[in-house]
Design a protein around this motif. Structure first.
Motif, PDB file in Angstrom:
ATOM      1  N   ARG A   1      37.528  27.366  46.236  1.00  0.00           N
ATOM      2  CA  ARG A   1      38.120  28.435  45.260  1.00  0.00           C
ATOM      3  C   ARG A   1      38.205  29.707  45.566  1.00  0.00           C
ATOM      4  N   HIS A   2      37.266  30.224  46.304  1.00  0.00           N
ATOM      5  CA  HIS A   2      37.657  31.679  46.797  1.00  0.00           C
ATOM      6  C   HIS A   2      37.925  32.094  48.124  1.00  0.00           C
ATOM      7  N   ASP A   3      38.342  30.956  48.777  1.00  0.00           N
ATOM      8  CA  ASP A   3      39.239  31.207  50.109  1.00  0.00           C
ATOM      9  C   ASP A   3      40.320  30.939  49.903  1.00  0.00           C
ATOM     10  N   LEU A   4      41.190  31.608  51.195  1.00  0.00           N
ATOM     11  CA  LEU A   4      42.574  31.155  51.128  1.00  0.00           C
ATOM     12  C   LEU A   4      42.858  29.891  51.617  1.00  0.00           C
ATOM     13  N   VAL A   5      43.605  28.867  50.988  1.00  0.00           N
ATOM     14  CA  VAL A   5      43.822  27.344  51.340  1.00  0.00           C
ATOM     15  C   VAL A   5      45.238  27.360  51.865  1.00  0.00           C
ATOM     16  N   LEU A   6      45.414  26.903  53.110  1.00  0.00           N
ATOM     17  CA  LEU A   6      46.631  26.440  53.731  1.00  0.00           C
ATOM     18  C   LEU A   6      46.752  25.055  53.712  1.00  0.00           C
ATOM     19  N   ARG A   7      48.159  24.575  53.153  1.00  0.00           N
ATOM     20  CA  ARG A   7      48.387  23.148  53.258  1.00  0.00           C
ATOM     21  C   ARG A   7      49.717  23.179  54.150  1.00  0.00           C
ATOM     22  N   PHE A   8      49.838  21.920  54.865  1.00  0.00           N
ATOM     23  CA  PHE A   8      50.874  21.806  55.949  1.00  0.00           C
ATOM     24  C   PHE A   8      51.584  20.611  55.910  1.00  0.00           C
ATOM     25  N   ALA A   9      52.746  20.263  56.216  1.00  0.00           N
ATOM     26  CA  ALA A   9      53.587  19.237  56.353  1.00  0.00           C
ATOM     27  C   ALA A   9      54.599  19.369  57.313  1.00  0.00           C
ATOM     28  N   GLY A  10      54.985  18.383  57.802  1.00  0.00           N
ATOM     29  CA  GLY A  10      56.185  18.310  59.069  1.00  0.00           C
ATOM     30  C   GLY A  10      57.554  18.524  58.178  1.00  0.00           C
ATOM     31  N   ALA A  11      57.806  18.207  57.378  1.00  0.00           N
ATOM     32  CA  ALA A  11      58.902  18.452  56.419  1.00  0.00           C
ATOM     33  C   ALA A  11      58.942  19.422  55.258  1.00  0.00           C
ATOM     34  N   PRO A  12      59.591  20.136  54.802  1.00  0.00           N
ATOM     35  CA  PRO A  12      59.450  20.980  53.859  1.00  0.00           C
ATOM     36  C   PRO A  12      59.632  20.579  52.508  1.00  0.00           C
ATOM     37  N   GLU A  13      60.269  19.277  52.561  1.00  0.00           N
ATOM     38  CA  GLU A  13      60.606  18.615  51.144  1.00  0.00           C
ATOM     39  C   GLU A  13      59.264  18.000  50.618  1.00  0.00           C
ATOM     40  N   PHE A  14      58.093  17.843  51.245  1.00  0.00           N
ATOM     41  CA  PHE A  14      56.987  17.412  50.870  1.00  0.00           C
ATOM     42  C   PHE A  14      55.560  18.343  50.754  1.00  0.00           C
ATOM     43  N   LEU A  15      56.048  19.332  51.382  1.00  0.00           N
ATOM     44  CA  LEU A  15      55.074  20.552  51.396  1.00  0.00           C
ATOM     45  C   LEU A  15      54.243  20.946  50.197  1.00  0.00           C
ATOM     46  N   ASP A  16      55.081  20.927  48.892  1.00  0.00           N
ATOM     47  CA  ASP A  16      54.384  21.235  47.760  1.00  0.00           C
ATOM     48  C   ASP A  16      53.816  19.922  47.038  1.00  0.00           C
ATOM     49  N   VAL A  17      54.380  18.995  47.441  1.00  0.00           N
ATOM     50  CA  VAL A  17      54.006  17.420  46.515  1.00  0.00           C
ATOM     51  C   VAL A  17      53.001  16.735  47.301  1.00  0.00           C
ATOM     52  N   ASP A  18      52.917  16.798  48.528  1.00  0.00           N
ATOM     53  CA  ASP A  18      52.260  15.712  49.415  1.00  0.00           C
ATOM     54  C   ASP A  18      51.876  16.135  50.571  1.00  0.00           C
ATOM     55  N   PRO A  19      51.053  17.434  50.828  1.00  0.00           N
ATOM     56  CA  PRO A  19      50.953  17.684  52.128  1.00  0.00           C
ATOM     57  C   PRO A  19      50.261  16.784  53.070  1.00  0.00           C
ATOM     58  N   GLU A  20      50.357  16.979  54.327  1.00  0.00           N
ATOM     59  CA  GLU A  20      49.681  15.898  55.218  1.00  0.00           C
ATOM     60  C   GLU A  20      48.286  16.739  55.720  1.00  0.00           C
ATOM     61  N   ALA A  21      48.097  17.876  55.689  1.00  0.00           N
ATOM     62  CA  ALA A  21      46.842  18.455  55.999  1.00  0.00           C
ATOM     63  C   ALA A  21      46.574  19.698  55.138  1.00  0.00           C
ATOM     64  N   ALA A  22      45.321  19.927  55.471  1.00  0.00           N
ATOM     65  CA  ALA A  22      44.960  21.377  54.580  1.00  0.00           C
ATOM     66  C   ALA A  22      43.706  22.140  55.514  1.00  0.00           C
ATOM     67  N   ILE A  23      43.536  23.390  55.413  1.00  0.00           N
ATOM     68  CA  ILE A  23      42.419  23.957  55.797  1.00  0.00           C
ATOM     69  C   ILE A  23      42.125  25.049  54.843  1.00  0.00           C
ATOM     70  N   SER A  24      40.896  25.686  55.013  1.00  0.00           N
ATOM     71  CA  SER A  24      40.425  26.815  54.308  1.00  0.00           C
ATOM     72  C   SER A  24      40.179  27.966  55.039  1.00  0.00           C
ATOM     73  N   VAL A  25      40.294  29.127  54.789  1.00  0.00           N
ATOM     74  CA  VAL A  25      40.061  30.428  55.545  1.00  0.00           C
ATOM     75  C   VAL A  25      39.514  31.386  54.721  1.00  0.00           C
ATOM     76  N   ASP A  26      38.320  32.169  55.114  1.00  0.00           N
ATOM     77  CA  ASP A  26      37.600  33.002  54.505  1.00  0.00           C
ATOM     78  C   ASP A  26      38.374  34.444  54.618  1.00  0.00           C
ATOM     79  N   GLY A  27      37.828  35.552  54.133  1.00  0.00           N
ATOM     80  CA  GLY A  27      38.387  36.866  54.151  1.00  0.00           C
ATOM     81  C   GLY A  27      38.566  37.539  55.654  1.00  0.00           C
ATOM     82  N   ALA A  28      37.596  36.975  56.593  1.00  0.00           N
ATOM     83  CA  ALA A  28      37.585  37.319  57.688  1.00  0.00           C
ATOM     84  C   ALA A  28      38.359  36.701  58.818  1.00  0.00           C
TER      85      ALA A  28
END
Length: 634
Positions: free
Chosen positions: A210-237
């Motif tokens: 909740r306190h980190d930036l979350v990046l969600r990824f998809a190979g096609a833009p149509e599914f990016l916001d509804v069913d991403p294929e992968a995700a990572i979280s990144v801290d402030g550093a």
């Protein structure tokens, strides 16, 4: 295929013959023969663990099951009509959650498709759950793929669930007692299970980042916001703090690394994997269209990304500390004897710097209590929480003690400070200390005894001074007796012991309910609860304790209309188990509550005097007040 033919085929595979089986099955058969020394001619009945062991496994998996539940129920609804049963097994292969048709319970239990069944390869031979644990891959073990003849009628499809640190956490399996002959009939099952696992891992990452930036990824833009294929979280550093399994594969592929070595991914700068800085990644929010959120990966590929900004940390902790102990100590609970006694102990012990051991069931609020101890202590340093059960065994030393520059392949060039050093001048909270590996226990003991920490690969120890608070839902004394926990460390940690009662034994449940209603109220709109819903909550046993109650109120708050929680807004399992009792007593309770309030008023709020007048003891009086939703008068 008959019993003798099945045994002969396994023996041929053991001698190196190719019988046309999938490679994943052949490798599992060979493990069963060579590593586990299993005899294919000896049939084994399905193993169902004892209730005590099952309870331990379920408690350890509680957080994951809670996050996964909606995904599990959705998957079961999709496959139940085809007679599948659903099993969620932990990393030891023990089934901690089960969904199936209760009319087939006897057959399912006999086949091992049941709560508490153990499906590890050493115990059950080749099976979907065991092979999934061994390989880390989604797979189907169909009928005679099974090593043990007892299981050859079954068709089982499983996929691994990874935690945010890249370690196998659980296995999701759907199975059939009988199925079509062709193994390809299960291809769709594998797709459904894998899709569900992907969503569960994403939900888990979101809940823990909740306190980190979350990046969600998809190979096609149509599914990016509804069913991403992968995700990572990144801290402030700009360092990787968590990932789904798809995220791990993406990061590893970008640098030609092995995803099975998460220590090469977690903690590394995000710029090592993407041709973009933290600011550019943070800008990939919904403010722009999905097709415009393109990102270049260091292996030359292009993906679409969606950035979810971190939540702001609340100011409640520093506010409580700056206001002194009384505000923090008031958050312990309502004014009832057991909590008043706990409050008194915390007030005396917190400033003493004594190591404190917190005991209590999962979900009773041990970390909440640890934070209050820190706030009341007056220490100026940080409160650093470490979940010993959540850190992979191979990472626990580098996480706790830090590491020197170049300590291992993939280490940061400047090294990294460990969590113990981060707590210097403050409080180190070791949650689920009973799950710390034995080697880690030895090193922790040395830190506590000598007041200094030696980073992995380092030569010069660093001085540290901190207060240690530890917690466990298990009896550490019993673990010491069993030889699984160091006796000398146990006596270092339990200079003082504080016990948290299960929610079912707390007389301040109405107080807790009111605090949670305040917590989950929407801005500018108070959250209220109907009398019927309140009675239903007060009559439910809450096996998941405060955490389960908190989740139930959050769920109801999201569903309710105009800020009033009704019984229909409560989770199904709460209404199902407490509904009958609430209905039976609803009419009588109104009169009982009025009578009880009248007696309390006549006694000027003195509960002991009211109990004497009614001819009952104080415990019964408090229980009746709690059931009727009557707070102790002030």
């Amino acid at each position: 295929m008959g019993f003798a033919d099945h045994v002969r085929e396994i023996e041929r595979v053991g001698k190196g013959s190719n019988t046309g089986r999938d490679a994943i099955v052949v490798e599992s058969w060979r493990r069963c023969l060579e590593t586990y020394q299993l005899d294919p001619a000896q049939a084994r009945e399905a193993v169902i663990v004892s209730q005590t062991r099952l309870r331990e496994h379920r408690q350890q998996a509680e957080d994951l099951v809670r996050i996964a539940r909606s995904g599990l129920e959705r998957l079961y609804r999709q496959v139940a009509q085809q007679n599948y049963v659903l099993l969620l097994s932990d990393r030891q292969g023990v089934t901690v959650e089960f969904l199936g048709d209760p009319s087939f319970n006897n057959n399912l239990r006999k086949a091992g498709l049941y709560l508490g069944s153990e499906w590890s390869e050493p115990r059950a031979g080749t099976c979907a759950v065991g092979a999934c644990i061994a390989t880390g891959e989604a797979l189907t073990i169909h009928q005679t793929d099974h090593f043990d003849i007892t299981h050859t009628p079954l068709s089982c499809t499983a996929a691994p669930i990874y935690d945010t640190q890249g370690s196998l956490a659980a296995v999701l399996d759907i199975s059939l007692l009988s199925s079509p002959i062709l193994k390809t009939s299960q291809n769709m099952a594998r797709h459904l299970v894998s899709s569900t696992v992907r969503r569960i891992e994403l939900a888990n990452l979101m809940a823990n980042s909740r306190h980190d930036l979350v990046l969600r990824f998809a190979g096609a833009p149509e599914f990016l916001d509804v069913d991403p294929e992968a995700a990572i979280s990144v801290d402030g550093a700009g360092r990787i703090t968590g990932m789904t399994h798809g995220g791990a594969r993406l990061l590893a592929a970008s640098r030609g690394l092995d995803w099975r070595m998460p220590e090469l991914l977690i903690g590394q700068p995000v710029t090592d994997f993407f041709l973009a800085g933290l600011d550019e990644l943070s800008s990939l929010t919904r403010a722009s269209l999905p097709q415009d959120r393109r990102i270049a990966v260091r292996d030359g590929s292009l993906l679409f990304a969606h950035a979810i900004e971190p939540q702001q940390r609340t100011a409640s902790v520093p506010l409580a500390r700056s206001s002194g102990g009384p505000l923090a100590i008031s958050r312990l609970g309502g004014s009832v004897p057991a909590i008043d006694n706990l409050r008194r102990k915390v007030t005396k012990l917190a400033p003493s710097r004594l190591p404190i051991l917190l005991q209590g069931e999962t979900g009773t609020g041990k970390e909440h209590l640890a934070r209050i101890v820190h706030e009341v202590s007056g220490l100026s340093g940080r409160f650093v929480a470490v979940n010993c059960a959540a850190i992979p065994e191979q990472l626990i030393e580098s996480e706790l003690f830090g590491y020197a520059p170049g300590a291992f392949t993939g280490a940061l060039a400047k090294g990294r400070k460990g969590l113990i050093e981060e707590a210097d001048g403050g409080t180190l909270f070791l949650d689920e200390i009973g799950d710390m590996p034995y080697a880690g226990q030895s090193r922790l003991l040395r830190v506590l005894a000598e007041g200094e920490v030696l980073p992995v690969g380092g030569s010069a120890p660093r001085k540290v001074e901190f207060r240690v608070v530890s917690a466990s839902h298990r009896s550490l004394a019993d673990m010491v007796a069993a030889g699984t926990f160091r006796e000398d460390l146990y006596y270092r940690l339990n200079a003082a012991v504080l016990s948290l009662p299960p929610l079912a034994e707390r007389d301040d449940l109405p107080w807790l309910l009111d605090r949670l209603l305040e917590k989950h109220a929407k801005e500018g709109l108070p959250l209220r609860i109907s009398t019927a819903a309140r009675l239903m909550i007060l009559s439910y046993r809450w096996p998941g304790n405060v955490r389960e109650l908190d989740n139930a109120i959050a769920f109801a708050a999201a569903l309710c209309d105009e800020g009033v929680i009704e019984t229909a807004d409560l989770p199904d399992h709460v209404t199902r188990l407490s509904g009958n009792a609430a209905e039976d007593t609803n009419d009588a309770d109104g009169k009982d509550a009025a009578d009880l309030r009248a007696v309390l008023a006549a006694c000027k709020g003195n509960v002991s005097e009211a109990a004497r007048r009614l001819g009952i003891d104080r415990t019964t009086m408090h229980r009746r007040m709690r059931r009727l939703g009557i707070d102790r008068p002030h």
